[in-house]
Design a protein around this motif. Structure first.
Motif, PDB file in Angstrom:
ATOM      1  N   ASP A 172       0.822  -1.206   0.000  1.00 14.07           N
ATOM      2  CA  ASP A 172       0.000   0.000   0.000  1.00 14.07           C
ATOM      3  C   ASP A 172       0.861   1.263   0.000  1.00 14.07           C
ATOM      4  OD1 ASP A 172      -2.300  -1.512  -0.039  1.00 14.07           O
ATOM      5  OD2 ASP A 172      -2.825  -1.164   2.059  1.00 14.07           O
ATOM      6  N   SER A 173       1.969   1.223   0.739  1.00 14.33           N
ATOM      7  CA  SER A 173       2.828   2.410   0.792  1.00 14.33           C
ATOM      8  C   SER A 173       3.482   2.666  -0.570  1.00 14.33           C
ATOM      9  CB  SER A 173       3.884   2.269   1.886  1.00 14.33           C
ATOM     10  OG  SER A 173       4.739   1.191   1.603  1.00 14.33           O
ATOM     11  N   GLN A 174       3.832   1.606  -1.291  1.00 16.62           N
ATOM     12  CA  GLN A 174       4.393   1.776  -2.634  1.00 16.62           C
ATOM     13  C   GLN A 174       3.348   2.342  -3.586  1.00 16.62           C
ATOM     14  OE1 GLN A 174       5.779  -2.214  -3.326  1.00 16.62           O
ATOM     15  NE2 GLN A 174       7.894  -1.654  -2.873  1.00 16.62           N
ATOM     16  N   LEU A 175       2.118   1.862  -3.461  1.00 15.41           N
ATOM     17  CA  LEU A 175       1.023   2.363  -4.285  1.00 15.41           C
ATOM     18  C   LEU A 175       0.768   3.838  -3.998  1.00 15.41           C
ATOM     19  CD1 LEU A 175      -0.776   0.969  -6.388  1.00 15.41           C
ATOM     20  CD2 LEU A 175      -2.451   0.573  -4.585  1.00 15.41           C
ATOM     21  N   LYS A 176       0.858   4.223  -2.739  1.00 15.42           N
ATOM     22  CA  LYS A 176       0.617   5.619  -2.324  1.00 15.42           C
ATOM     23  C   LYS A 176       1.610   6.577  -2.987  1.00 15.42           C
ATOM     24  CE  LYS A 176      -1.370   8.428   0.805  1.00 15.42           C
ATOM     25  NZ  LYS A 176      -2.754   8.747   0.760  1.00 15.42           N
ATOM     26  N   GLY A 177       2.805   6.110  -3.283  1.00 18.08           N
ATOM     27  CA  GLY A 177       3.811   6.964  -3.892  1.00 18.08           C
ATOM     28  C   GLY A 177       3.767   7.008  -5.410  1.00 18.08           C
ATOM     29  N   LYS A 178       2.843   6.284  -6.017  1.00 13.43           N
ATOM     30  CA  LYS A 178       2.807   6.186  -7.482  1.00 13.43           C
ATOM     31  C   LYS A 178       2.497   7.512  -8.159  1.00 13.43           C
ATOM     32  CE  LYS A 178       4.085   2.204  -8.849  1.00 13.43           C
ATOM     33  NZ  LYS A 178       5.284   2.116  -9.689  1.00 13.43           N
ATOM     34  N   PHE A 179       1.606   8.310  -7.596  1.00  9.81           N
ATOM     35  CA  PHE A 179       1.241   9.573  -8.234  1.00  9.81           C
ATOM     36  C   PHE A 179       2.468  10.474  -8.361  1.00  9.81           C
ATOM     37  CE2 PHE A 179      -0.843  13.862  -8.149  1.00  9.81           C
ATOM     38  CZ  PHE A 179      -1.459  13.755  -9.387  1.00  9.81           C
ATOM     39  N   ALA A 180       3.214  10.615  -7.269  1.00  8.11           N
ATOM     40  CA  ALA A 180       4.432  11.443  -7.301  1.00  8.11           C
ATOM     41  C   ALA A 180       5.451  10.861  -8.263  1.00  8.11           C
ATOM     42  CB  ALA A 180       5.016  11.552  -5.892  1.00  8.11           C
ATOM     43  N   GLU A 181       5.563   9.542  -8.294  1.00  4.27           N
ATOM     44  CA  GLU A 181       6.509   8.886  -9.196  1.00  4.27           C
ATOM     45  C   GLU A 181       6.144   9.150 -10.657  1.00  4.27           C
ATOM     46  OE1 GLU A 181       7.303   4.309 -10.470  1.00  4.27           O
ATOM     47  OE2 GLU A 181       7.236   4.692  -8.299  1.00  4.27           O
ATOM     48  N   PHE A 182       4.862   9.011 -10.987  1.00  3.05           N
ATOM     49  CA  PHE A 182       4.415   9.268 -12.358  1.00  3.05           C
ATOM     50  C   PHE A 182       4.612  10.735 -12.740  1.00  3.05           C
ATOM     51  CE2 PHE A 182       1.354   5.513 -11.840  1.00  3.05           C
ATOM     52  CZ  PHE A 182       2.189   4.654 -12.517  1.00  3.05           C
ATOM     53  N   LYS A 183       4.338  11.643 -11.807  1.00  2.03           N
ATOM     54  CA  LYS A 183       4.529  13.076 -12.087  1.00  2.03           C
ATOM     55  C   LYS A 183       5.987  13.364 -12.425  1.00  2.03           C
ATOM     56  CE  LYS A 183       2.293  16.333  -9.814  1.00  2.03           C
ATOM     57  NZ  LYS A 183       1.677  17.150  -8.766  1.00  2.03           N
ATOM     58  N   LEU A 184       6.892  12.761 -11.671  1.00  2.00           N
ATOM     59  CA  LEU A 184       8.321  12.955 -11.922  1.00  2.00           C
ATOM     60  C   LEU A 184       8.708  12.403 -13.303  1.00  2.00           C
ATOM     61  CD1 LEU A 184      10.983  14.011 -10.758  1.00  2.00           C
ATOM     62  CD2 LEU A 184      11.313  11.759  -9.724  1.00  2.00           C
ATOM     63  N   GLN A 185       8.225  11.227 -13.627  1.00  2.00           N
ATOM     64  CA  GLN A 185       8.512  10.638 -14.942  1.00  2.00           C
ATOM     65  C   GLN A 185       7.981  11.530 -16.065  1.00  2.00           C
ATOM     66  OE1 GLN A 185       7.367   6.491 -15.375  1.00  2.00           O
ATOM     67  NE2 GLN A 185       7.986   6.053 -13.270  1.00  2.00           N
ATOM     68  N   HIS A 186       6.795  12.097 -15.853  1.00  2.00           N
ATOM     69  CA  HIS A 186       6.191  12.974 -16.858  1.00  2.00           C
ATOM     70  C   HIS A 186       7.004  14.267 -17.009  1.00  2.00           C
ATOM     71  CE1 HIS A 186       3.129  14.560 -19.472  1.00  2.00           C
ATOM     72  NE2 HIS A 186       2.861  15.567 -18.652  1.00  2.00           N
ATOM     73  N   GLU A 187       7.446  14.821 -15.889  1.00  2.00           N
ATOM     74  CA  GLU A 187       8.279  16.036 -15.923  1.00  2.00           C
ATOM     75  C   GLU A 187       9.594  15.784 -16.653  1.00  2.00           C
ATOM     76  OE1 GLU A 187       8.699  17.231 -11.843  1.00  2.00           O
ATOM     77  OE2 GLU A 187       6.581  17.757 -11.670  1.00  2.00           O
ATOM     78  N   ARG A 188      10.074  14.553 -16.585  1.00  2.00           N
ATOM     79  CA  ARG A 188      11.340  14.191 -17.240  1.00  2.00           C
ATOM     80  C   ARG A 188      11.151  13.766 -18.690  1.00  2.00           C
ATOM     81  NH1 ARG A 188      14.163  10.890 -12.232  1.00  2.00           N
ATOM     82  NH2 ARG A 188      14.717  12.752 -11.029  1.00  2.00           N
ATOM     83  N   GLY A 189       9.933  13.910 -19.207  1.00  4.80           N
ATOM     84  CA  GLY A 189       9.729  13.697 -20.629  1.00  4.80           C
ATOM     85  C   GLY A 189       8.869  12.531 -21.053  1.00  4.80           C
ATOM     86  N   LYS A 190       8.449  11.671 -20.133  1.00  6.15           N
ATOM     87  CA  LYS A 190       7.577  10.568 -20.526  1.00  6.15           C
ATOM     88  C   LYS A 190       6.179  11.103 -20.800  1.00  6.15           C
ATOM     89  CE  LYS A 190       8.573   5.879 -19.275  1.00  6.15           C
ATOM     90  NZ  LYS A 190       8.355   4.770 -18.384  1.00  6.15           N
ATOM     91  N   SER A 191       5.608  10.699 -21.906  1.00  5.43           N
ATOM     92  CA  SER A 191       4.259  11.165 -22.247  1.00  5.43           C
ATOM     93  C   SER A 191       3.213  10.416 -21.419  1.00  5.43           C
ATOM     94  CB  SER A 191       3.983  10.944 -23.731  1.00  5.43           C
ATOM     95  OG  SER A 191       3.810   9.563 -23.996  1.00  5.43           O
ATOM     96  N   LEU A 192       2.033  10.990 -21.352  1.00  2.62           N
ATOM     97  CA  LEU A 192       0.944  10.320 -20.641  1.00  2.62           C
ATOM     98  C   LEU A 192       0.615   8.991 -21.302  1.00  2.62           C
ATOM     99  CD1 LEU A 192      -1.462  13.283 -19.763  1.00  2.62           C
ATOM    100  CD2 LEU A 192       0.251  12.179 -18.302  1.00  2.62           C
ATOM    101  N   ASP A 193       0.700   8.942 -22.627  1.00  2.00           N
ATOM    102  CA  ASP A 193       0.439   7.681 -23.328  1.00  2.00           C
ATOM    103  C   ASP A 193       1.449   6.603 -22.954  1.00  2.00           C
ATOM    104  OD1 ASP A 193      -1.812   8.672 -24.599  1.00  2.00           O
ATOM    105  OD2 ASP A 193      -0.716   9.290 -26.388  1.00  2.00           O
ATOM    106  N   GLU A 194       2.687   7.003 -22.723  1.00  2.00           N
ATOM    107  CA  GLU A 194       3.709   6.039 -22.290  1.00  2.00           C
ATOM    108  C   GLU A 194       3.451   5.568 -20.864  1.00  2.00           C
ATOM    109  OE1 GLU A 194       7.813   7.168 -24.542  1.00  2.00           O
ATOM    110  OE2 GLU A 194       6.991   8.732 -23.242  1.00  2.00           O
TER     111      GLU A 194
END
Length: 194
Positions: free
Chosen positions: A1-23
């Motif tokens: 559950d704690s790993q799942l809780k951090g997914k939003f921040a993780e995805f935001k960071l990946q998106h800021e670094r250039g990953k598209s939403l489709d990716e």
């Protein structure tokens, strides 16, 4: 559950670094499906995930009453919230805006995203630590907040009337600090045919 809780921040960071939403879509949708199963004991069917893909692409997904439109929207909402610019879910009345926020709130909360609702003369944010005495258990964790705070949530449920009038009021505000909305990035319109 704690790993799942951090997914939003993780995805935001990946998106800021250039990953598209489709990716990010496959893993983000997987996380939403898992969060739904864990938090509200409902699992997205494959056809609901297909509907969410259509919604993400800006298309219309037709589902009949009882086929899970409210749940179907959550993966597309979550995915587009990753941009950090906010997502609106536009529904037909105040009760549905509050109910859907409270009902789907645990999914977004489990993933680390905030969710709020705007209704006539009121605004609420989903907070599992807050408890009120609502007759509907889906509304028990809606904590009153200002409209501005509700619009700053990652996801905001509301009606077309409230979103529309807030837009007009913001355009008549004398100071930028008096505006409540923060821009318009992505919205899903419930009952779009009506």
């Amino acid at each position: 559950d704690s790993q799942l809780k951090g997914k939003f921040a993780e995805f935001k960071l990946q998106h800021e670094r250039g990953k598209s939403l489709d990716e990010l879509l496959p893993e983000a949708f997987t996380c939403v499906r898992e969060a739904a199963q864990r938090s509200i004991k409902q699992r997205h069917f494959d056809v609901q995930l297909m509907a969410a893909i259509s919604l993400h692409q800006g298309k219309i997904a037709e589902q009949k009453t009882g086929e899970g439109k409210t749940l179907s929207a959550t993966p597309a909402i979550f995915l587009n919230a990753i941009s950090g610019k906010g997502v609106h879910l536009v529904t037909v009345n105040d009760y549905l805006a509050m109910r859907d926020c409270g009902w789907m709130g645990p999914i977004f909360y489990a993933l680390g995203a905030s969710v709020a609702t705007i209704v006539h003369d009121q605004a609420f944010i989903y907070d599992p630590k807050h408890k009120n005495t609502s007759y509907d258990k889906r509304l028990q964790h809606l904590k009153p907040v200002s409209r501005k705070e509700a619009y700053l949530a990652d996801v905001t449920y509301g009606t077309n009337n409230e979103f529309g009038f807030d837009y007009l009021r913001d355009n008549m505000a004398f100071k930028l600090t008096d505006q409540v909305q923060r821009g318009h990035q992505f919205a899903i319109v419930d009952e779009v045919d009506s």
